[in-house]
Every structure is written in C-alpha cells, then in structure tokens.
Design a protein around this motif. Structure first.
Motif, PDB file in Angstrom:
ATOM      1  N   ILE A  18      16.882  33.048   4.956  1.00 42.54           N
ATOM      2  CA  ILE A  18      16.922  34.117   3.950  1.00 42.54           C
ATOM      3  C   ILE A  18      18.162  33.978   3.081  1.00 42.54           C
ATOM      4  CG2 ILE A  18      17.148  36.614   3.606  1.00 42.54           C
ATOM      5  CD1 ILE A  18      15.275  36.922   6.085  1.00 42.54           C
ATOM      6  N   HIS A  19      19.314  33.708   3.703  1.00 43.14           N
ATOM      7  CA  HIS A  19      20.542  33.502   2.929  1.00 43.14           C
ATOM      8  C   HIS A  19      20.364  32.364   1.931  1.00 43.14           C
ATOM      9  CE1 HIS A  19      23.439  35.384   6.103  1.00 43.14           C
ATOM     10  NE2 HIS A  19      23.010  36.281   5.252  1.00 43.14           N
ATOM     11  N   ALA A  20      19.797  31.255   2.391  1.00 42.29           N
ATOM     12  CA  ALA A  20      19.634  30.086   1.529  1.00 42.29           C
ATOM     13  C   ALA A  20      18.751  30.391   0.325  1.00 42.29           C
ATOM     14  CB  ALA A  20      19.052  28.926   2.333  1.00 42.29           C
ATOM     15  N   VAL A  21      17.653  31.078   0.550  1.00 44.62           N
ATOM     16  CA  VAL A  21      16.732  31.387  -0.539  1.00 44.62           C
ATOM     17  C   VAL A  21      17.317  32.435  -1.481  1.00 44.62           C
ATOM     18  CG1 VAL A  21      14.485  32.402  -1.096  1.00 44.62           C
ATOM     19  CG2 VAL A  21      14.667  30.719   0.742  1.00 44.62           C
ATOM     20  N   VAL A  22      17.799  33.529  -0.925  1.00 38.64           N
ATOM     21  CA  VAL A  22      18.270  34.644  -1.758  1.00 38.64           C
ATOM     22  C   VAL A  22      19.465  34.229  -2.615  1.00 38.64           C
ATOM     23  CG1 VAL A  22      19.216  36.980  -1.731  1.00 38.64           C
ATOM     24  CG2 VAL A  22      17.393  36.368  -0.166  1.00 38.64           C
ATOM     25  N   ASN A  23      20.341  33.421  -2.073  1.00 43.07           N
ATOM     26  CA  ASN A  23      21.525  33.030  -2.825  1.00 43.07           C
ATOM     27  C   ASN A  23      21.255  31.891  -3.805  1.00 43.07           C
ATOM     28  OD1 ASN A  23      23.441  34.961  -1.857  1.00 43.07           O
ATOM     29  ND2 ASN A  23      23.345  33.924   0.106  1.00 43.07           N
ATOM     30  N   LYS A  24      20.003  31.456  -3.894  1.00 39.17           N
ATOM     31  CA  LYS A  24      19.609  30.441  -4.876  1.00 39.17           C
ATOM     32  C   LYS A  24      18.430  30.915  -5.724  1.00 39.17           C
ATOM     33  CE  LYS A  24      22.359  26.985  -4.308  1.00 39.17           C
ATOM     34  NZ  LYS A  24      23.121  26.430  -5.425  1.00 39.17           N
ATOM     35  N   LEU A  25      18.283  32.219  -5.893  1.00 41.76           N
ATOM     36  CA  LEU A  25      17.159  32.747  -6.658  1.00 41.76           C
ATOM     37  C   LEU A  25      17.162  32.275  -8.111  1.00 41.76           C
ATOM     38  CD1 LEU A  25      16.654  36.349  -5.268  1.00 41.76           C
ATOM     39  CD2 LEU A  25      15.168  34.355  -4.981  1.00 41.76           C
ATOM     40  N   ASP A  26      18.300  31.796  -8.596  1.00 40.80           N
ATOM     41  CA  ASP A  26      18.322  31.235  -9.940  1.00 40.80           C
ATOM     42  C   ASP A  26      17.611  29.885  -9.983  1.00 40.80           C
ATOM     43  OD1 ASP A  26      20.412  30.221  -8.338  1.00 40.80           O
ATOM     44  OD2 ASP A  26      21.598  29.648 -10.082  1.00 40.80           O
ATOM     45  N   GLU A  27      17.367  29.286  -8.801  1.00 47.08           N
ATOM     46  CA  GLU A  27      16.691  27.995  -8.716  1.00 47.08           C
ATOM     47  C   GLU A  27      15.355  28.071  -7.975  1.00 47.08           C
ATOM     48  OE1 GLU A  27      19.320  24.963  -7.202  1.00 47.08           O
ATOM     49  OE2 GLU A  27      21.044  25.958  -8.098  1.00 47.08           O
ATOM     50  N   VAL A  28      15.086  29.190  -7.317  1.00 50.84           N
ATOM     51  CA  VAL A  28      13.874  29.363  -6.523  1.00 50.84           C
ATOM     52  C   VAL A  28      13.082  30.530  -7.095  1.00 50.84           C
ATOM     53  CG1 VAL A  28      12.990  29.956  -4.222  1.00 50.84           C
ATOM     54  CG2 VAL A  28      15.040  28.549  -4.440  1.00 50.84           C
TER      55      VAL A  28
END
Length: 72
Positions: A18-28
């Motif tokens: 969740i951390h990985a996805v949420v903190n890259k929402l500009d790319e995901v």
C-alpha cells in the motif's frame, strides 16, 4: 506522503504494498472504484495508526489478502 502503521500480525507485506502504490500515485493509475482506491480516499485524512486499524477492519482487502495467501 502516505504512512500507515502496522497494527496487526503479518501486516508488513500489505502495508508495504500500500505504501509503495499510494506514494507513487503520480505514476500509478488506480481504477476509481477499486478496493484500494476506496481505501486510500477513505483514509487519506487519518493518522497512521488509524489507517492501520482501518486496514484491519476492511473486509474487502482482508478477503483479497486471504485469497492471495491461499492461492500461493
């Protein structure tokens, strides 16, 4: 920056994902009505410990995690 506290056993994997996805929402890009998208929007204003508790109470996410563990 989105941070969530691990509030239950064996939460490190799901929390890390969740951390990985949420903190890259500009790319995901998440589907608007996805389980994860709904979780993020519902917990964005919460404190890290409250987010961890919300994860523990989220039946949809816990069900998906259990299904992934059972399938593995």
């Amino acid at each position: 920056m989105f941070f969530m506290k691990e509030t239950f056993d064996n939460a490190s994997g799901p929390v890390a994902l969740i951390h990985a996805v949420v903190n890259k929402l500009d790319e995901v890009e998440l589907e608007e009505d996805s389980i994860l998208s709904q979780f993020i929007s519902g917990t964005q204003a919460m404190a890290p410990e409250d987010r961890g508790n919300a994860l523990l109470e989220n039946a949809d996410i816990l069900s998906a995690l259990k299904a992934a563990q059972d399938h593995h």
